[in-house]
Write a protein that holds these residues in place. Structure first.
Motif, short mmCIF file in Angstrom:
data_model
loop_
_atom_site.label_atom_id
_atom_site.label_comp_id
_atom_site.label_asym_id
_atom_site.label_seq_id
_atom_site.Cartn_x
_atom_site.Cartn_y
_atom_site.Cartn_z
N VAL A 173 -24.79 -2.49 -35.31
CA VAL A 173 -24.76 -1.46 -36.37
C VAL A 173 -24.86 -2.07 -37.77
O VAL A 173 -25.05 -1.34 -38.75
CB VAL A 173 -23.48 -0.60 -36.30
N ASP A 174 -24.73 -3.37 -37.88
CA ASP A 174 -24.90 -4.03 -39.17
C ASP A 174 -26.37 -4.21 -39.53
O ASP A 174 -26.69 -4.61 -40.65
CB ASP A 174 -24.22 -5.40 -39.17
N SER A 175 -27.25 -3.94 -38.60
CA SER A 175 -28.68 -4.07 -38.87
C SER A 175 -29.09 -3.11 -39.99
O SER A 175 -28.88 -1.89 -39.89
CB SER A 175 -29.50 -3.76 -37.60
N ALA A 176 -29.66 -3.65 -41.04
CA ALA A 176 -30.00 -2.86 -42.22
C ALA A 176 -30.69 -3.76 -43.22
O ALA A 176 -30.79 -4.98 -43.02
CB ALA A 176 -28.74 -2.26 -42.84
N VAL A 177 -31.14 -3.15 -44.31
CA VAL A 177 -31.59 -3.93 -45.47
C VAL A 177 -30.43 -3.94 -46.46
O VAL A 177 -29.83 -2.90 -46.73
CB VAL A 177 -32.84 -3.32 -46.12
N GLN B 93 -33.67 -14.76 -49.05
CA GLN B 93 -33.87 -14.51 -47.62
C GLN B 93 -34.51 -13.14 -47.44
O GLN B 93 -33.86 -12.12 -47.64
CB GLN B 93 -32.53 -14.55 -46.88
N THR B 94 -35.75 -13.12 -47.06
CA THR B 94 -36.44 -11.85 -46.87
C THR B 94 -35.97 -11.16 -45.59
O THR B 94 -35.71 -9.96 -45.57
CB THR B 94 -37.95 -12.07 -46.80
N GLY C 262 -40.12 -5.29 -50.02
CA GLY C 262 -40.17 -6.61 -50.65
C GLY C 262 -39.96 -6.63 -52.15
O GLY C 262 -39.93 -7.71 -52.76
N LEU C 263 -39.80 -5.44 -52.75
CA LEU C 263 -39.64 -5.39 -54.21
C LEU C 263 -38.31 -4.81 -54.63
O LEU C 263 -38.03 -4.70 -55.82
CB LEU C 263 -40.77 -4.57 -54.83
N ARG D 188 -33.60 -8.09 -45.10
CA ARG D 188 -33.57 -7.28 -43.88
C ARG D 188 -32.81 -8.06 -42.81
O ARG D 188 -33.23 -9.15 -42.41
CB ARG D 188 -34.97 -6.95 -43.39
N LEU D 189 -31.69 -7.51 -42.39
CA LEU D 189 -30.85 -8.17 -41.38
C LEU D 189 -31.01 -7.44 -40.06
O LEU D 189 -30.82 -6.22 -39.98
CB LEU D 189 -29.38 -8.13 -41.82
#
Lengths: 116, 113
Positions: free
Chosen positions: A85-89, A8-9, B40-41, A111-112
């Motif tokens: 606040v959970d938004s993050a990678v 999931q990107t 992306g990496l 990324r969420l």
């Protein structure tokens, strides 16, 4: 070689929804560790959890939970009642031992985005 | 104070310039690492060091060099920066046990124009 796949990107949900981030790994080691890190918009890496391959018990920490399934080589991360606040990678990582060195192999990250 | 610090935090430089990124730690850890992050990496390992006399290449060491001046300091150099080295760079440390737990610095955002 070790490999971690976070298929999931990007994920986008509305606040208070539950969301699961997938992590699938490949390893030749019989003993290994799995990790999750959070990278908020400020850029730093925040350690969330480390799990030993011998411990398949699920873990819960507040709204966060982790499901480790050795049979499917997966270590999925669920956020319950998500908040902005959970938004993050989020990165999943796997230990790798090469010539005595302890290394981490990271997935590509998910990324969420939590929308209010 | 932070246990792992990186300087500078942000840097813009021109193609062909030499640049050094510095990492210092107060955790007393033997092992130090340099990673780069590209969209992306994920994070990819550039170099790692077991101690002052032991430095090893990671998966993407070409175009980079490192120096372990002391147990607490590990520097990453770009001898002649190129635009595709634009990335977020992280330093990390770990103890000499089997925990594999690494402690990351705040990152250095490098832009090569």
């Amino acid at each position: 070689a070790q490999k971690v796949t976070q298929a999931q990107t990007e994920i986008s949900v509305v606040e208070k929804e539950d969301v699961t981030l997938d992590c699938v790994y490949e390893t030749r080691d019989t003993t290994y560790y799995l990790f999750w890190y959070k990278q908020p918009p400020s850029g730093e890496l925040v350690f969330l959890i480390r799990r030993n391959s011998f411990d398949e018990q699920n873990e819960i920490s507040g709204r966060y939970s982790w499901n480790f399934q050795k049979s499917t080589s997966s270590f999925n991360f669920t956020i319950t009642a998500s908040q902005v606040v959970d938004s993050a990678v989020y990165f999943c990582a796997l230990s790798e031992r090469i010539q005595g060195a302890q290394k981490l192999v990271f997935g590509q990250g998910t990324r969420l985005t939590i929308n209010p | 104070d932070a246990d792992v610090t990186q300087t500078p935090r942000n840097r813009i430089t021109k193609t062909g310039k030499r640049i050094m990124l510095e990492c210092s730690q107060t955790k007393g850890h033997d092992r130090m690492y340099w990673y780069r992050q590209d969209p992306g990496l994920g994070l990819r390992l550039i170099y790692y060091s077991f101690d002052v006399k032991d430095i090893n290449k990671g998966e993407i060491s070409d175009g980079y060099s490192v120096s372990r001046q002391a147990q607490a300091k590990f520097s990453l150099s770009l001898e002649s920066a190129i635009p595709n080295q634009t990335a977020l760079y992280f330093c990390a440390t770990s103890v000499s046990d089997n925990s594999y737990e690494q402690y990351f610095g705040p990152g250095t955002r490098l832009t090569v124009t």
